[in-house]
Design an enzyme around this catalytic site. Sequence first.
Site, PDB file in Angstrom:
ATOM      1  N   VAL A 392      54.253  25.020  55.630  1.00  0.00           N
ATOM      2  CA  VAL A 392      54.190  26.448  55.308  1.00  0.00           C
ATOM      3  C   VAL A 392      53.427  27.255  56.364  1.00  0.00           C
ATOM      4  O   VAL A 392      52.739  28.218  56.049  1.00  0.00           O
ATOM      5  CB  VAL A 392      53.606  26.693  53.890  1.00  0.00           C
ATOM      6  CG1 VAL A 392      54.488  26.063  52.847  1.00  0.00           C
ATOM      7  CG2 VAL A 392      52.175  26.189  53.752  1.00  0.00           C
ATOM      8  N   CYS A 393      53.536  26.867  57.631  1.00  0.00           N
ATOM      9  CA  CYS A 393      52.954  27.610  58.756  1.00  0.00           C
ATOM     10  C   CYS A 393      51.446  27.803  58.608  1.00  0.00           C
ATOM     11  O   CYS A 393      50.920  28.837  59.023  1.00  0.00           O
ATOM     12  CB  CYS A 393      53.652  28.961  58.927  1.00  0.00           C
ATOM     13  SG  CYS A 393      55.353  28.832  59.493  1.00  0.00           S
ATOM     14  N   SER A 394      50.776  26.826  58.029  1.00  0.00           N
ATOM     15  CA  SER A 394      49.314  26.870  57.923  1.00  0.00           C
ATOM     16  C   SER A 394      48.750  25.535  58.387  1.00  0.00           C
ATOM     17  O   SER A 394      48.253  24.734  57.583  1.00  0.00           O
ATOM     18  CB  SER A 394      48.886  27.157  56.478  1.00  0.00           C
ATOM     19  OG  SER A 394      49.326  28.420  56.058  1.00  0.00           O
TER      20      SER A 394
END
Length: 827
Positions: A392-394
């Site tokens: 999730v792009c984290s």
Amino acid sequence: MERYQYNSAVEDFRDEEYPMLQDSVYLDHAGSTLCSKSLMDAFAREMTSVLYGNPHSGSSPSQRSSSQIDRVRIRLLDFFKADPEKYDLVFVANATAGVKLVVEGMRSLPGGYVFAYHQACHTSVIGAREEAHESVCLDNAGVQSWLGGKIPFKPGTCDSPATLFAYSAQSHMDGRRYPLSWAKQLKQSEAHSSSRMLALLDAASLSATSQLDLSDPQFAADFVVTSLYKIFGFPDLGVLLVRRSAESVFDRRRYFGGGTVDVVLCGDEQWHASKPYPLHERLEDGTLPFHNIIAADLAISTHQRLFGSMDRISAHTAYLSRELCRGLHSLRHANGSRVCHIYSEIPDDVTPVEAGPIVCFNLRDDRGLWIGLTEFEKLAILKKMHVRTGGVCSPAALASALELQPWELKRNLSAGIRCGEDSGRFTNKPTGIIRASFGAMNTLSDVSRFLDFVQEFFVEELLRVSDQVSPAMASGLPVTPSNVRVKTITVFPIKSCSGFTISPGVRWEVRPEGLAWDREWCLVHRGSGQALSQKRYPRMALLQPLLLLNENVLRVRYRGGTAKGQPTQVDISLSNNPSDYDVDFRQTSSRVCGENISAQSYLSEEINNFFSNCLDVPCMLARFPAGGRGASSRLSKARLQKHQRTEKAPSEQPPPFPGVPSPPESDSELQVQPGRILLSNESPILMISASSVELLNQAITKSGASAVDESAFRANVVIEAVPGQRSPPPYSEDSWRRIRIGGHGFKLLGACQRCQMVCVDQMTGERRQEPFVTLAKTRRLNGKVYFGTHMQHEQLDRSADSDAPWPTIQVGDAVVVDEQVDEQVDE
């Protein structure tokens, strides 16, 4: 307004405004980004009744656009409670583009900049470190230490006059919120420093469901990025809010575009004069997406009419996330162990947490083993549960939550695991998460349906018993393999298209790569190079191949509807004539099942256009003939399972199916030398048993669904009982290790792991939920679903006579089991 408050009015207008949600549960971070019907209707009316032009022109339509852009800019500043005297608003493509614009300004400063970012930052913010002289990632303790006076950068290694600190107002991963006052506190603590302190706030996640209030006296960020589509659903547009005291950061920005300069000299003297004021005119390069900006005006009005204030949305979504979090937290297996490991903070009525409407978690089985994200997604897609999984792009927050070390992340990358996805190779630690997030239009029924989904497929309601028995014993019937014969033989010349059934009485060659002509061709997307699959393009099932060996032709007919005048069939030569192919294609890598290959693409426009028109996808036919090397060859990935696990259930509730194989182990005695394959997923030949299909269909029809045809499993060989003889026990093939078909030996390589592709009706090309839903309940082990078995021919030594004929099999051949596992090994 209360922290948690359900807005029941959403139920009243949701079906009308969001018809796409009627049969789905949409819990992606874009849950707040769905376009309302009334917004799109209003935009369509505006575009068909008012003429707008390029705002850089002086015409009436152009001036009308300019006026609207100015109006929307002020409306958005007001929406974010930003004083126009203190802030300017710059339109950008998305939040990431806003970050890149800030980086452009920072890197142009004399001496450049150093960069500190919080570990919850989005990937797009972390990328700013690549332009900095030095960068450091800080957790909460690191930020507090900095606020206490301890500089996070290495001493004496940087003399940059500017420092940029970036953080997220709300984590994209787990919804945790961070103090908007951090920027002000850091500036106060660095007041006597020689370095200029600047702060970048990523508000994209926060502003989707909560009020972004730039008028708060504690708010001191210099740059704020957010996405309008995450708030309103439409348009796809971002904004960069710049504090006027920080505008000088962009004074030395080098690039300029149309509309941002007053004069440009291009002769012997190269010089330009940028627009001096306002800032947005200096930064909005080129023609603005004025139609999108006009749509933003309509979006604000529609959003306010439907939902009222952002505070009301915040209370509504907080209520929903609390209910989901509580529901997931309460789920237990029969042995009392928790089903969900939740990474988000669990809210409490007395002391509510400061978190956004995001619930981040992973699932465990009743033994504490992690359930793979891939297997979760397969079921979620079928049941129309739209959530996000993976990294999730984290990246920093994910690594911290999952306790993933750098060496583990690099190992995962080497194993093909990217962006937090999983391949089932590592079960000791998850590589990504499941994230459910809420938006303004979500309702309590979404929570209930999602909890029911998790309960149905991932909660073990029977106690697991460790006794191990063979599949044959579990069925209560003796294994009588001599009563088995070949029912059907099918080859699939074009990967993922329909099969060609071999007629009774026809002997079919078995080659090292599998059955003759099986999966020698594939359809390749012209843009991505990816081999097409029914999982994404179910209409491929309607492409029916016919092997006309006497004519040396592969004829493909399309059983679906075609446009008037379009051909319904095409002939392809079986000869491997080099003139048929694009010789340069071997320099272009294609991908099959995530594996890079080099195939031969056809030059014929007639052939390629036929497939493109039938599927409405720009594609070309490619061939992957046997005998290649390197990227022109592939090896079998199927592996023999170490043992089979059969679990006893309480006597009053017997298990509907015997056990299924466990995942591959490293037992050297069970290793199989990988054989060559063409374009099949894992092995040369796939076999299923008719008795296993029959038992599966009994469970499917018992649930009220329709039985499935054997063709759904796309097997090369289907076996059945000899007429008048007792059928082999269902799933007895799980315990077989070697068999003979018509006197030829075959080695079984292990169970076939299934995906939702079995849910494509091979006659109609339509998707359905069965049989995968029932398989997931009855044939799943360690999160993986099994049905059928892989096998390969045990080749005879052909070196003495290379012209010897290939072995052949035919329908009706006897199937004899030479070796099977009779005893199970306890773990």
